[in-house]
Write an enzyme that holds these catalytic residues in place. Structure first.
Site, PDB file in Angstrom:
ATOM      1  N   ASP A  84      -5.098  12.656  -1.968  1.00 64.17           N
ATOM      2  CA  ASP A  84      -5.482  11.421  -1.299  1.00 64.17           C
ATOM      3  C   ASP A  84      -6.937  11.469  -0.830  1.00 64.17           C
ATOM      4  OD1 ASP A  84      -4.873   8.852  -0.231  1.00 64.17           O
ATOM      5  OD2 ASP A  84      -4.667   9.734   1.762  1.00 64.17           O
ATOM      6  N   HIS A  85      -7.657  10.375  -1.053  1.00 66.92           N
ATOM      7  CA  HIS A  85      -9.051  10.230  -0.594  1.00 66.92           C
ATOM      8  C   HIS A  85      -9.918  11.427  -1.018  1.00 66.92           C
ATOM      9  CE1 HIS A  85      -9.032   6.488   1.651  1.00 66.92           C
ATOM     10  NE2 HIS A  85      -7.839   6.814   2.094  1.00 66.92           N
ATOM     11  N   ASP A 106     -11.885   8.521  -4.274  1.00 63.10           N
ATOM     12  CA  ASP A 106     -12.537   7.754  -3.222  1.00 63.10           C
ATOM     13  C   ASP A 106     -14.058   7.783  -3.394  1.00 63.10           C
ATOM     14  OD1 ASP A 106     -13.351   6.440  -0.985  1.00 63.10           O
ATOM     15  OD2 ASP A 106     -12.201   7.643   0.435  1.00 63.10           O
ATOM     16  N   GLU A 136     -10.101   2.734  -4.496  1.00 67.90           N
ATOM     17  CA  GLU A 136     -10.232   1.821  -3.364  1.00 67.90           C
ATOM     18  C   GLU A 136     -11.496   1.001  -3.524  1.00 67.90           C
ATOM     19  OE1 GLU A 136      -9.393   3.340   0.645  1.00 67.90           O
ATOM     20  OE2 GLU A 136     -11.483   2.884   1.089  1.00 67.90           O
ATOM     21  N   HIS A 178      -7.062   2.603   9.142  1.00 71.90           N
ATOM     22  CA  HIS A 178      -6.646   3.998   9.238  1.00 71.90           C
ATOM     23  C   HIS A 178      -6.558   4.471  10.683  1.00 71.90           C
ATOM     24  CE1 HIS A 178      -8.070   4.701   4.929  1.00 71.90           C
ATOM     25  NE2 HIS A 178      -6.864   5.197   4.956  1.00 71.90           N
ATOM     26  N   HIS A 206      -3.306   1.062   2.440  1.00 75.88           N
ATOM     27  CA  HIS A 206      -3.694   2.214   3.244  1.00 75.88           C
ATOM     28  C   HIS A 206      -3.642   1.817   4.718  1.00 75.88           C
ATOM     29  CE1 HIS A 206      -5.993   4.888   0.172  1.00 75.88           C
ATOM     30  NE2 HIS A 206      -5.024   4.217  -0.436  1.00 75.88           N
ATOM     31  N   GLY A 207      -3.634   2.822   5.603  1.00 75.94           N
ATOM     32  CA  GLY A 207      -3.634   2.539   7.027  1.00 75.94           C
ATOM     33  C   GLY A 207      -2.377   1.845   7.502  1.00 75.94           C
ATOM     34  N   ASN A 228       0.978   3.696   2.162  1.00 72.59           N
ATOM     35  CA  ASN A 228       0.518   4.986   2.667  1.00 72.59           C
ATOM     36  C   ASN A 228       0.715   5.096   4.175  1.00 72.59           C
ATOM     37  OD1 ASN A 228      -0.367   5.323   0.043  1.00 72.59           O
ATOM     38  ND2 ASN A 228      -2.422   5.980   0.618  1.00 72.59           N
ATOM     39  N   THR A 231      -0.496   8.699  10.199  1.00 72.45           N
ATOM     40  CA  THR A 231      -0.616   8.823  11.650  1.00 72.45           C
ATOM     41  C   THR A 231       0.714   8.659  12.359  1.00 72.45           C
ATOM     42  OG1 THR A 231      -2.905   8.031  11.571  1.00 72.45           O
ATOM     43  CG2 THR A 231      -1.789   7.906  13.694  1.00 72.45           C
TER      44      THR A 231
END
Length: 283
Positions: A84-85, A106, A136, A178, A206-207, A228, A231
């Site tokens: 990821d990223h 990314d 993205e 995010h 995302h986020g 995704n 957190t």
């Protein structure tokens, strides 16, 4: 069970009109919790290793990746492993011979033309390995970019970007951010539907940790496929550790990691059901 391929999981979700939950992993405890949730619900999941996570582990991908692969292969759950990223090409080289089947490239910090060029190059390399490639357009909020309040993805630019880069899925800006610790984000569901109508590949949110359950369900109805989450698992994990450490004489890590893993699995199970349940009406 053998590891699943992320591309197959995304394709199945898109065809069935449901979402696919993708969870960010920091430690083996995270991986154990997510796989437990996938087993308990009977739903597929993606285990994601971010570039930030790899840095936390001293820049070494192999130990965590190998451990997660063994956990997944010893489970009956359908799970895949995803990067990821990723901005550092060296990480791709580290993962080339491992269990990874997908990567989120990314290059969103770059301008549009440079993002297209860098993403196209990485996608060509990853496709040669048989990987599914996500990218993205712009940056998700919390990364000082295009998912800051009020910034949204243009559907026509998104369609052009996907076609120009050859990616297999695309993360777009529709109101999430995010690293949110409060679940107060509101998504632009009309925009999601418009982007879906223009873009030929599955969409990624995302986020998602800051998005309430009802909004996540609506996002899938509107056209999002891969969801995704990171957190929100960390909050459950950390809260459980704090609670366990109220016993001031506790020194055995197993006594606080076990409840942290258990609470993380509970949250992952709920979120799997939220995004992976077929719905035909707006909640």
């Amino acid at each position: 069970m053998a590891l699943a391929h992320t591309g197959e999981l995304i394709g199945d979700a898109a065809r069935n009109g449901v979402g696919l939950a993708a969870f960010n992993v920091i430690s083996l405890e995270h991986g154990e919790a997510i796989i437990e949730a996938a087993e308990e619900t009977g739903l597929p999941a993606v285990l994601q290793i971010s570039e930030n996570c790899i840095r936390f582990h001293g820049g070494r991908l192999a130990p965590l990746l190998s451990g997660l692969a063994v956990l997944a292969e010893s489970s009956p759950a359908r799970v895949s492993l995803h990067l990821d990223h990723i901005e550092d090409e060296e990480i791709l080289a580290q993962a080339a011979s491992g269990a990874i089947t997908s990567v989120m490239v990314d290059a969103s910090r770059l301008g549009y033309a440079d993002n297209v060029a860098a993403t196209r190059k990485a996608a060509h390399w990853a496709h040669a390995k048989g990987w599914h490639v996500e990218a993205e357009l712009g940056e998700i909020g919390g990364k000082d970019g295009a998912h800051a309040p009020g910034v949204r993805t243009d559907p026509y630019e998104a369609a052009s970007f996907a076609a120009s880069t050859g990616v297999d899925s695309l993360a777009v800006a529709v109101g999430s951010s995010h690293a949110m610790t409060s679940r107060t984000a509101r998504l632009d569901h009309e925009l999601i539907a418009r982007i879906k109508a223009e873009v030929a590949v599955p969409l990624v949110l995302h986020g998602s940790s800051g998005v309430p359950d009802d909004e996540l369900a609506l996002a899938v109805l509107s056209g999002m496929v891969k969801i995704n989450l990171g957190t929100i698992l960390n909050i459950a994990f950390t809260d459980a550790v704090r609670s366990a450490l109220e016993a001031t004489d506790l020194v055995d890590p197993r006594r606080y990691l076990a409840p942290a893993r258990q609470e993380t699995a509970k949250v992952a199970s709920r979120l799997l059901r939220v995004v992976s349940t077929r719905r035909t009406v707006v909640l």
